[in-house]
Motif scaffolding. Structure first.
Motif, PDB file in Angstrom:
ATOM      1  N   VAL A  22       0.733  -1.616   0.096  1.00 32.04           N
ATOM      2  CA  VAL A  22       0.040   0.082   0.115  1.00 32.04           C
ATOM      3  C   VAL A  22       0.775   1.372  -0.241  1.00 32.04           C
ATOM      4  CG1 VAL A  22      -1.841   1.301   1.128  1.00 32.04           C
ATOM      5  CG2 VAL A  22      -1.845  -0.925   1.294  1.00 32.04           C
ATOM      6  N   ASP A  23       2.366   1.370   0.712  1.00 38.24           N
ATOM      7  CA  ASP A  23       2.630   2.319   1.247  1.00 38.24           C
ATOM      8  C   ASP A  23       3.773   2.444  -0.203  1.00 38.24           C
ATOM      9  OD1 ASP A  23       2.769   2.657   3.622  1.00 38.24           O
ATOM     10  OD2 ASP A  23       3.249   1.657   4.366  1.00 38.24           O
ATOM     11  N   ALA A  24       4.221   1.792  -1.399  1.00 39.61           N
ATOM     12  CA  ALA A  24       4.839   1.240  -2.556  1.00 39.61           C
ATOM     13  C   ALA A  24       4.315   1.853  -3.374  1.00 39.61           C
ATOM     14  CB  ALA A  24       5.380  -0.033  -2.543  1.00 39.61           C
ATOM     15  N   PHE A  25       2.728   2.239  -3.203  1.00 34.92           N
ATOM     16  CA  PHE A  25       1.787   2.467  -4.366  1.00 34.92           C
ATOM     17  C   PHE A  25       0.795   3.294  -4.440  1.00 34.92           C
ATOM     18  CE2 PHE A  25       2.165  -2.487  -5.599  1.00 34.92           C
ATOM     19  CZ  PHE A  25       2.774  -2.006  -7.166  1.00 34.92           C
ATOM     20  N   ASP A  26       1.516   3.986  -2.613  1.00 41.52           N
ATOM     21  CA  ASP A  26       0.758   5.394  -2.075  1.00 41.52           C
ATOM     22  C   ASP A  26      -0.248   4.643  -2.440  1.00 41.52           C
ATOM     23  OD1 ASP A  26       0.606   7.967  -1.315  1.00 41.52           O
ATOM     24  OD2 ASP A  26       0.741   8.632  -3.184  1.00 41.52           O
TER      25      ASP A  26
END
Length: 376
Positions: free
Chosen positions: A299-303
C-alpha cells in the motif's frame, strides 16, 4: 558449469524461467525452452522480442512424450520448472495437478530411462509447501512439527498450531530440509512426489540431481493475472484499483519472500556445483514476514488509499508459518540471498506501475472456493 553447456528449461517462458534464461545467456549457454504458454499464467503467447533469437523454443505441453523426446535431445542439463501452482485450486483440480506435476515428471524420467541421452544434471524446482506447517519450538519438547490445522480449528479461529505432544503454545523457527514432509494440499503432495521421482530415478540412471525447495518467489515479471497464486500480484492489482485488500485469518500468518534474482542464483549454483548432487536445498531469504506487513508495504509502495482489512476468513490447505533454514545451501553451495525485501519490493512496485492494469480475479476465485466449502 562443468561439461554442461546446453540446457533444457521446462516452463522456461514463465517468470522464473525467463529470468534464468537471461542470466544463462549472458554466460554463453545454449538454451532450449519447453513451454505450453498456459493462459492462466501468460498474458502474451510469445517470448519477449529480445529472447526470440536467443533460445530454441518448443511450444508444447510437458505431458507430451514426443515433445519431451525432442526437447531432451542433445542437451546436457535440465531445469524442471514446468508445474501447475496454486494451493487452493489444486484442491479441486486434483487429477490435473497430478498429471501436470507428478505424471509429467515421471514421463520425462521415463524418456531418459529408455533412450540414449546426454543429461548430466537435473535441477527440480520444488516448494516449501511440502513441509506443511514449518518447524516450531516448544519450551518442553524442543523442535516440533505440528500437523495441518483442521477445518474445526480454523472455523473457531484457532490460528496458531500447538505442540503436537503437549498442546502448549509454540514459536515458529527456521525449517530445515530434514523436517518431516507433511503436505497439506494436493499441490504440495504433487511437488513431494516430484522430489521422490527425481531423486530415485536420478540415482538409478547415474544422473546428478538437485532439489530446490523455493519459498515465496517474487519480482518484476511475475504473472499479474493469476488469481490463485502470488499474493504480491493479487494485492498490487487491488491496490491500484482502489479496492479492498482482504487479509485472511488475523494477518499474522507469515511467509519467506525471496527475490527471483536469488532464486536464479540458487539454480545456477545447483547446476554447476558437484556438491549439489543428490541434495535437497531450501531457497529463501531466511526471514519471516507477516502477510499483513507485506500488504501494508505494498500500500505504501503504491501510495494506496485503502488499508488492508483483516477478515478472519481462511482457506483449507493454507499453512500458518514457514521460513527457510539456509544452513545447508550456504555451506554446500555458498548461496547467500542478496536482495533485501525493501529493495525487492521497491523494484517490484516500480515494474508493476509500468504494466497495464489487470482485471481483478480474486473475488471470483474466492467465490469458487466458497462454493466448494474450501473457504470460510
Amino acid at each position: 558449469m562443468k561439461h554442461i553447456m546446453n540446457i533444457l528449461i521446462t516452463g522456461g517462458a514463465g517468470f522464473i524461467g525467463q529470468n534464468l534464461v537471461y542470466s544463462l545467456r549472458k554466460q554463453g549457454f545454449g538454451i532450449r525452452i519447453l513451454d505450453n504458454f498456459s493462459p492462466q499464467i501468460h498474458v502474451t503467447q510469445s517470448l519477449p522480442a529480445d529472447l526470440v533469437d536467443q533460445v530454441e523454443l518448443i511450444r508444447a505441453d510437458v505431458r507430451d512424450r514426443d515433445a519431451l523426446e525432442q526437447a531432451l535431445a542433445g542437451v546436457d542439463g535440465v531445469v524442471h520448472l514446468a508445474t501447475e501452482t496454486g494451493t487452493a485450486q489444486s484442491m479441486y483440480q486434483i487429477a490435473h495437478y497430478n498429471n501436470v506435476n507428478s505424471q509429467a515428471t515421471a514421463q520425462l524420467l521415463d524418456v531418459l530411462a529408455n533412450a540414449p541421452h546426454s543429461i548430466k544434471k537435473i535441477v527440480l524446482a520444488s516448494s516449501r509447501s511440502i513441509y506443511g506447517e514449518g518447524a516450531y519450538n516448544c519450551e518442553t519438547h524442543g523442535l516440533v512439527y505440528p500437523g495441518a490445522r483442521s477445518a474445526a480449528q480454523l472455523k473457531s479461529h484457532q490460528w496458531d498450531p500447538v505442540c503436537p505432544q503437549c498442546g502448549a503454545s509454540i514459536v515458529a523457527v527456521p525449517t530445515p530440509e530434514a523436517a518431516r514432509p507433511s503436505p497439506a494440499s494436493i499441490y504440495a503432495a504433487t511437488k513431494y512426489a516430484q522430489e521422490d521421482l527425481i531423486r530415485i530415478a536420478g540415482d538409478s540412471l547415474g544422473i546428478g540431481t538437485a532439489i530446490l525447495r523455493f519459498q515465496n518467489v517474487y519480482g518484476a515479471g511475475q504473472s499479474l493475472n493469476n488469481p490463485y497464486t502470488g499474493i504480491l500480484s493479487i494485492f498490487s492489482t487491488r491496490i491500484r484499483r482502489g479496492m479492498s485488500l482482504p487479509i485472511f485469518e488475523d494477518g499474522q500468518e507469515s511467509r519467506d519472500f525471496v527475490h527471483v534474482s536469488d532464486v536464479v542464483q540458487a539454480i545456477e549454483l545447483a547446476l554447476q556445483t558437484d556438491a549439489a548432487n543428490g541434495g535437497t536445498f531450501n531457497v529463501g531469504a531466511g526471514e519471516p514476514t507477516s502477510v499483513l506487513e507485506i500488504a501494508n508495504m505494498l500500500v505504501d509502495a503504491f501510495d494506496g488509499k485503502v488499508r488492508p482489512e483483516v477478515t478472519g476468513q481462511y482457506r483449507l490447505g493454507d499453512i500458518r508459518h514457514c521460513y527457510a533454514d539456509l544452513t545447508q545451501i550456504r555451506s554446500k553451495l555458498r548461496f547467500e540471498p542478496k536482495m533485501s525485501l525493501k529493495s525487492g519490493m521497491e523494484e517490484f512496485a516500480s515494474w508493476v506501475l509500468s504494466q497495464p492494469l489487470p482485471e481483478d480475479g480474486l473475488d471470483k476465485a474466492n467465490e469458487e472456493l466458497k462454493k466448494r466449502k474450501m473457504m470460510s
